[in-house]
Design an enzyme around this catalytic site. Structure first.
Site, PDB file in Angstrom:
ATOM      1  N   LYS A   1      15.598  -0.533  21.060  1.00  0.00           N
ATOM      2  CA  LYS A   1      16.080  -0.422  19.678  1.00  0.00           C
ATOM      3  C   LYS A   1      17.293   0.493  19.583  1.00  0.00           C
ATOM      4  O   LYS A   1      18.205   0.234  18.796  1.00  0.00           O
ATOM      5  CB  LYS A   1      14.954   0.079  18.778  1.00  0.00           C
ATOM      6  N   LYS A   7       8.351 -13.091  22.769  1.00  0.00           N
ATOM      7  CA  LYS A   7       7.203 -12.991  21.883  1.00  0.00           C
ATOM      8  C   LYS A   7       7.614 -13.278  20.445  1.00  0.00           C
ATOM      9  O   LYS A   7       8.695 -12.870  20.000  1.00  0.00           O
ATOM     10  CB  LYS A   7       6.593 -11.591  21.984  1.00  0.00           C
ATOM     11  N   LYS A  56       8.522 -10.706  13.955  1.00  0.00           N
ATOM     12  CA  LYS A  56       8.818 -10.705  12.523  1.00  0.00           C
ATOM     13  C   LYS A  56      10.301 -10.518  12.269  1.00  0.00           C
ATOM     14  O   LYS A  56      10.875 -11.154  11.376  1.00  0.00           O
ATOM     15  CB  LYS A  56       8.015  -9.595  11.829  1.00  0.00           C
TER      16      LYS A  56
END
Length: 342
Positions: free
Chosen positions: A127, A208, A211
């Site tokens: 991130k 994966k 969201k």
């Protein structure tokens, strides 16, 4: 609308404590449901469960968060947990931000956590590489997660593969605290299912289901609140291959992803599923998976609409949950304050 009872106080018992957390960023998708929420529902009577809407964790990249949207999504996430089958008569459901002991305990634990441990976290490095300004909250996020767990002395934490490193850190921090002060915190263990822990993207079976990705890419995820048409389009356009192989062990990643989702939702064995689709082609697998997903999600969506139409009920659930969680977390915090000399 059916009658919904406000929850009665949930008391601690002799069962093992399980702390489950979910961030309210983005729409809940079928991967969240299969990999986490459905497991939480199944284990409600087995464990002493606390379900935390981790809205404080959502602040680690403030540039990406709209305050109004965060509040709305936090309530939506709580309503979806209830709609999926979390029973406030059996379990504690609460907003993380309503229990100040989480942040207080996180500060104490951060003082026990070497910076090097945090800098090794894979999610932090990933991130941080995508963020122009890296906040200290992004670095210390796993310590707050550790505080979430240790505030209730949780024995188990249901996490996916991407969060196992954070749980290992929680164990390390607990051990370090116990060494520095007193053997106080139990070391939490992972609670996971044997199949379906990683449902991959419909458009990219190498990644994966996410969201955040679903917010920018249609066809990536099956949203728990998606319409029939969207569900059908997403599954029917899912990546497969040019073959006809529907055996788990030799199927391509995209086909295996569809087979795994069918396995978890249907409850059938792999042998039964392989026999069912042998020689029928991927079209048959996709069509039957559409029907299965819709049958699974329709009652959840109906219950969600029911809860959404009764905001006072959700208010009562969250208020009662926060009261119960606060009482337990503050007992832990009082002990920790005493141990560290505050």
């Amino acid at each position: 609308m059916s009658t919904m009872l406000a929850p009665e106080p949930v008391k601690a018992d002799t069962r093992k404590v399980v702390l489950s957390g979910i961030q309210p960023t983005g729409k809940m998708h079928i991967g969240n449901y299969v990999g986490a929420v459905s497991l939480w529902v199944q284990n409600q009577t087995r464990y002493d469960n606390l379900f935390c809407i981790a809205n404080m964790h959502a602040l680690t990249i403030p540039e990406a968060i709209n305050p109004k949207t965060l509040r709305q999504q936090s309530r939506e996430t709580a309503a979806l947990l209830l709609a999926c089958g979390i029973d406030p008569q059996q379990s504690i459901v609460f907003m993380q931000s309503d229990v100040a002991a989480h942040a207080y305990l996180a500060w104490i634990l951060s003082c026990c956590t070497p910076v090097g441990w945090l800098e090794r976290m894979t999610q932090y490095k990933t991130k941080a590489a995508k963020t122009e300004v890296v906040s200290s909250g992004l670095l210390t996020y796993p310590v707050l997660q550790t505080a979430d767990i240790l505030a209730y002395k949780a024995a188990y934490v249901p996490v996916g593969d991407d969060q196992k490193q954070h749980l290992e850190l929680a164990r390390d921090v607990a051990e370090r605290f116990n060494h520095l002060y007193e053997a106080y915190f139990p070391l939490p263990d992972v609670l996971t299912r044997t199949s379906g822990t990683r449902i991959m993207g419909m458009d990219d079976p190498s990644a994966k289901m996410s969201k955040s990705t679903a917010q920018t890419r249609s066809g990536h995820a099956i949203g728990v609140l998606d319409t029939l048409d969207v569900i059908r389009k997403t599954i029917m356009s899912a990546v497969t291959d040019t073959g006809n192989e529907t055996r788990f062990e030799v199927a391509s990643a995209g086909v295996r992803n569809l087979l795994t989702l069918y396995e978890v939702l249907s409850g059938e064995t792999r042998d039964q599923i392989e026999t069912r689709f042998a020689g029928r082609g991927y079209g048959a697998l996709k069509r039957e998976l559409v029907e299965l997903v819709v049958r699974t999600l329709e009652p959840i969506q109906a219950r969600f609409r029911e809860i959404s139409d009764a905001p006072e009920y959700l208010n009562d659930v969250l208020a009662q949950g926060a009261e119960c969680a606060r009482e337990r977390a503050e007992r832990t915090l009082a002990d920790v304050r005493q141990l560290v000399g505050l």
